[in-house]
Write a protein that holds these residues in place. Structure first.
Motif, PDB file in Angstrom:
ATOM      1  N   LEU A 256      26.796  56.402  56.271  1.00 28.16           N
ATOM      2  CA  LEU A 256      27.527  56.413  55.008  1.00 28.16           C
ATOM      3  C   LEU A 256      28.986  56.759  55.276  1.00 28.16           C
ATOM      4  CD1 LEU A 256      28.087  59.625  53.699  1.00 28.16           C
ATOM      5  CD2 LEU A 256      25.628  59.578  54.150  1.00 28.16           C
ATOM      6  N   THR A 257      29.837  56.530  54.299  1.00 27.12           N
ATOM      7  CA  THR A 257      31.274  56.782  54.447  1.00 27.12           C
ATOM      8  C   THR A 257      31.810  57.491  53.214  1.00 27.12           C
ATOM      9  OG1 THR A 257      31.522  54.767  55.783  1.00 27.12           O
ATOM     10  CG2 THR A 257      33.533  55.713  54.856  1.00 27.12           C
ATOM     11  N   LEU A 258      32.639  58.517  53.449  1.00 28.99           N
ATOM     12  CA  LEU A 258      33.334  59.223  52.375  1.00 28.99           C
ATOM     13  C   LEU A 258      34.834  59.127  52.604  1.00 28.99           C
ATOM     14  CD1 LEU A 258      31.265  62.556  52.192  1.00 28.99           C
ATOM     15  CD2 LEU A 258      30.916  60.468  50.847  1.00 28.99           C
ATOM     16  N   VAL A 259      35.575  58.935  51.528  1.00 26.12           N
ATOM     17  CA  VAL A 259      37.038  59.007  51.558  1.00 26.12           C
ATOM     18  C   VAL A 259      37.434  60.293  50.839  1.00 26.12           C
ATOM     19  CG1 VAL A 259      39.210  57.934  50.860  1.00 26.12           C
ATOM     20  CG2 VAL A 259      37.288  56.500  51.609  1.00 26.12           C
ATOM     21  N   VAL A 260      38.154  61.159  51.537  1.00 31.34           N
ATOM     22  CA  VAL A 260      38.477  62.494  51.038  1.00 31.34           C
ATOM     23  C   VAL A 260      39.992  62.658  51.005  1.00 31.34           C
ATOM     24  CG1 VAL A 260      38.104  64.975  51.402  1.00 31.34           C
ATOM     25  CG2 VAL A 260      36.362  63.331  52.134  1.00 31.34           C
ATOM     26  N   ASP A 261      40.529  63.282  49.941  1.00 28.28           N
ATOM     27  CA  ASP A 261      41.971  63.504  49.903  1.00 28.28           C
ATOM     28  C   ASP A 261      42.327  64.832  50.563  1.00 28.28           C
ATOM     29  OD1 ASP A 261      41.649  65.591  48.031  1.00 28.28           O
ATOM     30  OD2 ASP A 261      41.998  64.287  46.315  1.00 28.28           O
ATOM     31  N   ARG A 262      43.611  65.125  50.651  1.00 29.41           N
ATOM     32  CA  ARG A 262      44.033  66.314  51.383  1.00 29.41           C
ATOM     33  C   ARG A 262      43.642  67.615  50.680  1.00 29.41           C
ATOM     34  NH1 ARG A 262      49.446  65.806  52.992  1.00 29.41           N
ATOM     35  NH2 ARG A 262      50.217  64.141  51.678  1.00 29.41           N
TER      36      ARG A 262
END
Length: 295
Positions: A256-262
């Motif tokens: 799976l893939t997650l996009v996370v902000d700072r």
């Protein structure tokens, strides 16, 4: 404290362990503290348990050395509950229970490194959007502790079952498990498109439950220019309740893939992944569509 039945089999480690964590609420408290829920009111809201029961179970876990009770406010006194080293040692137990539930209660008993789009575990992953990653450190493939979230506006975290430099290093029957194939392709696709992610303001991190030395050998063989992180202790897996499967005596992350902000907030989640190259493009598009600030 509630009346507890003494387990007579003093030599049975299973019986003695259940004397500490055999209650319904105790393992759920461990689950939620692993997710970063540390304060009494937040735990009560999350669990929907009465204050009396929660107070009793927290006292039990503190007395057993599973949780520590740490002050965060003097007037009036307030405390946070955090997993101790003994408590963190329960994380593989939680993951094993989750894996069993996904496979045998919510699923059909088949060992898989993926899931159906309509599955409960897919819903659990998609529900991560808007939540925050807890602050923790994983060991990178060079052996150094590293925050999974980079200092760039975005971080793309791709979770994969396992990748090795030699075919004979894979567990027996690996290729027969649906969803395991493609880990090398995935890492190499991120490698080949690394400049595009950098231009979009994103760093890339690969995460598996492999040992750092196994990851290092793979990273060197494939000339990866981004870190691979080891969640062999299952801390991030337990914190996010990520789906796993078990093979070769080890819990493995499903792809799976997650996009996370700072700010550590999950902005996009991709699961299940059926087309690896397409998933890399989807992660890049999510970063570009989110804008340059990461705020």
């Amino acid at each position: 404290m509630p009346q507890r039945t003494s387990l007579a089999d003093a030599d049975c480690a299973i019986a003695q362990a259940l004397d500490v964590v055999g209650d319904w609420w105790t393992l759920l408290i461990v689950r939620d503290t692993a997710r970063g829920v540390h304060r009494f009111d937040a735990l009560q809201e999350e669990l929907g348990v009465s204050r009396k029961v929660l107070t009793e179970r927290l006292r039990l876990l503190v007395d057993a050395g599973v949780l520590s009770r740490e002050p965060y406010q003097d007037r009036p006194p307030r405390y946070e509950y955090r997993l101790t080293r003994r408590g963190r040692a329960l994380l593989p137990v939680l993951i094993a229970l989750q894996d069993w539930g996904d496979t045998w209660v919510l699923g059909d008993g088949e060992t898989m490194a993926t899931a159906a789009e309509s599955s409960k575990e897919a819903a659990r992953v998609h529900a991560l959007v808007g939540t925050r990653l807890p602050e923790l450190r994983l060991t990178d493939h060079e052996g150094a502790p590293r925050d999974p979230v980079a200092g760039t506006p975005y971080t793309v975290l791709y979770f994969f079952p396992g990748a090795y430099t030699r075919r004979d290093a894979y567990p027996p029957g690996w290729s027969e498990i649906p969803g395991t194939s493609g880990c090398t392709l995935e890492s190499c696709t991120y490698r080949d498109r690394a400049a595009e992610f950098t231009a979009a303001g994103a760093s890339v991190r690969g995460i598996s439950t492999q040992r750092p030395d196994e990851q290092r050998a793979f990273a060197e063989a494939e000339r990866l220019r981004f870190p691979l992180l080891s969640d062999a202790e299952l801390e991030l897996t337990a914190a996010l309740r990520l789906p796993t499967f078990r093979t070769g005596g080890t819990s493995r992350l499903k792809r799976l893939t997650l996009v996370v902000d700072r700010d550590r907030t999950v902005r996009a989640a991709f699961y299940p992944i059926t087309d690896i190259e397409e998933s890399v493009g989807a992660a890049l598009a999510a970063v570009r569509n989110a804008g340059p600030s990461g705020a």
